[in-house]
Write a protein that holds these residues in place. Sequence first.
Motif, PDB file in Angstrom:
ATOM      1  N   LEU A 160       0.807  -1.220   0.000  1.00  0.00           N
ATOM      2  CA  LEU A 160       0.000   0.000   0.000  1.00  0.00           C
ATOM      3  C   LEU A 160       0.843   1.274   0.000  1.00  0.00           C
ATOM      4  CD1 LEU A 160      -2.816  -1.091   2.461  1.00  0.00           C
ATOM      5  CD2 LEU A 160      -2.857  -1.090  -0.033  1.00  0.00           C
ATOM      6  N   ARG A 161       2.164   1.089   0.012  1.00  0.00           N
ATOM      7  CA  ARG A 161       3.090   2.223  -0.005  1.00  0.00           C
ATOM      8  C   ARG A 161       2.862   3.174   1.169  1.00  0.00           C
ATOM      9  NH1 ARG A 161       0.641   2.606  -5.157  1.00  0.00           N
ATOM     10  NH2 ARG A 161       1.440   0.976  -6.458  1.00  0.00           N
ATOM     11  N   ILE A 162       2.738   2.562   2.353  1.00  0.00           N
ATOM     12  CA  ILE A 162       2.591   3.322   3.593  1.00  0.00           C
ATOM     13  C   ILE A 162       3.533   2.702   4.629  1.00  0.00           C
ATOM     14  CG2 ILE A 162       0.220   4.085   3.167  1.00  0.00           C
ATOM     15  CD1 ILE A 162      -0.788   1.818   4.940  1.00  0.00           C
ATOM     16  N   SER A 163       3.710   3.373   5.760  1.00  0.00           N
ATOM     17  CA  SER A 163       4.598   2.849   6.800  1.00  0.00           C
ATOM     18  C   SER A 163       3.921   1.709   7.565  1.00  0.00           C
ATOM     19  CB  SER A 163       4.986   3.961   7.775  1.00  0.00           C
ATOM     20  OG  SER A 163       3.853   4.320   8.559  1.00  0.00           O
ATOM     21  N   GLU A 164       4.738   0.923   8.265  1.00  0.00           N
ATOM     22  CA  GLU A 164       4.180  -0.157   9.083  1.00  0.00           C
ATOM     23  C   GLU A 164       3.306   0.404  10.199  1.00  0.00           C
ATOM     24  OE1 GLU A 164       6.511  -3.789   9.981  1.00  0.00           O
ATOM     25  OE2 GLU A 164       8.122  -2.768   8.873  1.00  0.00           O
ATOM     26  N   ASP A 165       3.697   1.556  10.745  1.00  0.00           N
ATOM     27  CA  ASP A 165       2.861   2.186  11.781  1.00  0.00           C
ATOM     28  C   ASP A 165       1.503   2.588  11.209  1.00  0.00           C
ATOM     29  OD1 ASP A 165       4.735   1.877  13.790  1.00  0.00           O
ATOM     30  OD2 ASP A 165       5.605   3.877  13.518  1.00  0.00           O
ATOM     31  N   ALA A 166       1.513   3.082   9.977  1.00  0.00           N
ATOM     32  CA  ALA A 166       0.244   3.439   9.329  1.00  0.00           C
ATOM     33  C   ALA A 166      -0.610   2.192   9.108  1.00  0.00           C
ATOM     34  CB  ALA A 166       0.496   4.160   8.007  1.00  0.00           C
ATOM     35  N   VAL A 167       0.030   1.068   8.784  1.00  0.00           N
ATOM     36  CA  VAL A 167      -0.715  -0.190   8.619  1.00  0.00           C
ATOM     37  C   VAL A 167      -1.411  -0.540   9.929  1.00  0.00           C
ATOM     38  CG1 VAL A 167      -0.480  -2.692   8.298  1.00  0.00           C
ATOM     39  CG2 VAL A 167       0.682  -1.131   6.746  1.00  0.00           C
ATOM     40  N   LYS A 168      -0.675  -0.485  11.028  1.00  0.00           N
ATOM     41  CA  LYS A 168      -1.265  -0.816  12.339  1.00  0.00           C
ATOM     42  C   LYS A 168      -2.435   0.099  12.661  1.00  0.00           C
ATOM     43  CE  LYS A 168       3.108  -2.520  14.157  1.00  0.00           C
ATOM     44  NZ  LYS A 168       4.256  -2.217  14.998  1.00  0.00           N
ATOM     45  N   MET A 169      -2.234   1.401  12.452  1.00  0.00           N
ATOM     46  CA  MET A 169      -3.283   2.366  12.758  1.00  0.00           C
ATOM     47  C   MET A 169      -4.509   2.124  11.873  1.00  0.00           C
ATOM     48  SD  MET A 169      -3.289   6.481  12.165  1.00  0.00           S
ATOM     49  CE  MET A 169      -3.295   6.176  10.410  1.00  0.00           C
ATOM     50  N   ARG A 170      -4.287   1.910  10.580  1.00  0.00           N
ATOM     51  CA  ARG A 170      -5.404   1.733   9.657  1.00  0.00           C
ATOM     52  C   ARG A 170      -6.106   0.393   9.865  1.00  0.00           C
ATOM     53  NH1 ARG A 170      -3.296   4.513   4.002  1.00  0.00           N
ATOM     54  NH2 ARG A 170      -2.781   6.521   4.934  1.00  0.00           N
TER      55      ARG A 170
END
Length: 189
Positions: A160-170
């Motif tokens: 998704l071309r996002i950070s791992e932290d963004a994955v967790k949050m999303r």
Amino acid sequence: MTKAQYKDLPDEELVRLIAQENKTELFELLYKRYFLKVVDKCYSFIKNRSMAEDFANDIFSKAFEKLPGFKGNAHFSSWLYAITYNYSIDYLRLKKKLHYPNWNTENEIQDIPDESEADLQDLSYDNLLQILEMIHPEEKALLLMKYQDNLPGKSIAQTLRISEDAVKMRLKRARTRVIYLYQTKFEKD
């Protein structure tokens, strides 16, 4: 050896033979193994069978082109599904001009104090499918990648071309949205 003699080889061995020994004709075996699965994943996003089949063919073309870069850090199927999700989400972003942060702001949900999965124990498969159609395609992709395809957070982030932290949050936000929609649309009093 004929293609039939290779048909029972694991995906990763086929990929190795294709990429390292230039046995490109073996890609057809991977195509036959995964074409319908890729079509189904595309269809779950775009709801048009003919387009989903076209997308699947495009995705396999991309996969073939990128095959030399396949590092084997994940299963071939996970790698292929990541390409599938990217392709589908990119299409939806262009078509509907979807931008996740803006969409999320416009579709706020109430905070749910306890996001326990026990809240979903009575959720039927049909209700889950309806809820997945109500959420943002990127949230849907996140949930499918995490819980259907069992991809690790790092792979999801790269896809998704996002950070791992963004994955967790999303992911947390997507689970919360599913619970909220279940509680407001389907839960029986």
